[in-house]
Design a protein around this motif. Structure first.
Motif, short mmCIF file in Angstrom:
data_model
loop_
_atom_site.label_atom_id
_atom_site.label_comp_id
_atom_site.label_asym_id
_atom_site.label_seq_id
_atom_site.Cartn_x
_atom_site.Cartn_y
_atom_site.Cartn_z
N ALA A 71 0.88 -0.88 0.27
CA ALA A 71 -0.12 -0.24 -0.45
C ALA A 71 0.51 0.83 0.60
CB ALA A 71 -1.21 0.01 1.14
N HIS A 72 1.96 1.75 0.49
CA HIS A 72 2.52 2.36 0.12
C HIS A 72 3.75 2.29 -0.88
CE1 HIS A 72 2.84 2.47 4.57
NE2 HIS A 72 3.16 3.01 4.61
N PHE A 73 3.92 1.55 -1.57
CA PHE A 73 4.74 1.04 -2.56
C PHE A 73 4.14 1.51 -3.28
CE2 PHE A 73 6.79 -1.08 -5.85
CZ PHE A 73 8.48 -0.24 -6.17
N LEU A 74 2.96 0.88 -3.99
CA LEU A 74 2.25 0.70 -5.45
C LEU A 74 1.08 2.01 -6.00
CD1 LEU A 74 0.39 -2.87 -4.92
CD2 LEU A 74 2.26 -2.02 -6.15
N PRO A 75 0.74 2.47 -5.26
CA PRO A 75 -0.24 3.57 -5.12
C PRO A 75 0.72 5.06 -7.11
CG PRO A 75 -0.94 3.11 -2.99
CD PRO A 75 0.77 3.12 -3.36
N LEU A 76 1.80 5.22 -6.22
CA LEU A 76 2.84 5.89 -6.56
C LEU A 76 3.73 4.96 -8.04
CD1 LEU A 76 4.64 9.29 -4.94
CD2 LEU A 76 2.77 9.21 -6.06
N ALA A 77 3.24 3.92 -7.88
CA ALA A 77 3.99 3.34 -8.94
C ALA A 77 2.89 3.39 -10.27
CB ALA A 77 4.23 1.73 -8.56
N PHE A 78 1.42 3.33 -9.48
CA PHE A 78 0.80 3.66 -11.03
C PHE A 78 0.76 4.75 -11.30
CE2 PHE A 78 -2.15 0.28 -7.98
CZ PHE A 78 -1.55 -0.87 -8.12
#
Length: 241
Positions: A71-78
């Motif tokens: 949840a910390h890594f994926l949002p800005l990965a998108f």
């Protein structure tokens, strides 16, 4: 059998081997595919194989996933996937080759940094978001975000099983998000997917060898072999860009 079949077989073998043994070989896959598909279209050729190996991995490692870490890594990965897609839409094949060479060298340097220096700053949530964004960009452009994800995950104090499971699911989700982007850019289609299928025999062989090889190899020594080969691949890209 033509050159395309043999090149894709080698790429599939590397993909399967890397997923089920010592990581890091992902840096070699695109340079190999670009021997017959010398441009961004190589990304569309390989994404079905990544999805297949990701599905095998997430099935094998479907427990102890740290959704909190993702949840910390994926949002800005998108967001990084979107930015990476915009970048791909505005460069030509020659620029793509040069940029891929830069990314490979940068990922090798990051791997060396991880060997010799602790990355405690990764425990900062802002750093996690930054790695997520860069991971999305690099994954979209070069399918080479493994060292970035490792940099983040290694400092999250996860157990071995949780680390492997979280990493596998992270890559799977990011690769799924990339599919609409590649379709919109014309890099992924029914035709490219049919071409990708030629790599399946190599993929199966690579996965089998990798699974058994992992029990016998010295990971540290093999990692240096991968780095040397990756650097040679980057040098080739620079020379022919």
């Amino acid at each position: 059998m033509d050159t395309t079949f043999w090149v894709l077989s080698v790429a599939g073998l590397i993909t399967g081997f890397s997923k089920f043994s010592v990581g890091g070989m992902g840096l070699l896959i695109l340079p190999v595919v670009m021997m017959v598909f010398p441009g961004p279209e190589a990304l569309g050729i390989m994404i079905p194989l990544y999805i297949i190996t990701d599905m095998m991995a997430v099935y094998s490692y479907r427990q102890q996933i740290s959704w909190r870490v993702l949840a910390h890594f994926l949002p800005l990965a998108f967001l990084g996937v979107l930015i990476g897609g915009h970048f791909l839409a505005n460069i030509d094949a020659r620029q793509f080759v040069s940029f891929l060479g830069v990314i490979i060298v940068a990922m090798i340097a990051l791997g060396l940094y991880l060997d010799f220096r602790p990355a405690t700053f990764m425990r900062n949530p802002l750093a996690a978001y930054g790695m997520g964004f860069m991971g999305g960009v690099v994954s979209t452009i070069a399918n080479a975000a493994g060292p970035l994800f490792s940099l983040f995950l290694l400092e999250q104090k996860l157990g071995k099983e949780s680390y492997v499971s979280t990493r596998a699911w992270g890559f799977f989700i990011i690769n799924l998000v990339k599919i609409p982007m590649y379709i919109s850019l014309g890099l992924l289609s029914v035709k490219t997917t049919e071409t990708s299928l030629q790599a399946l025999p190599g993929l199966a062989i690579g996965a089998f060898i990798g699974f058994h090889f992992l029990k016998k190899v010295n990971p540290s020594q093999f990692k240096w072999l991968i780095r040397i080969m990756s650097f040679m691949a980057a040098a080739k890209l620079f020379l022919f860009s």
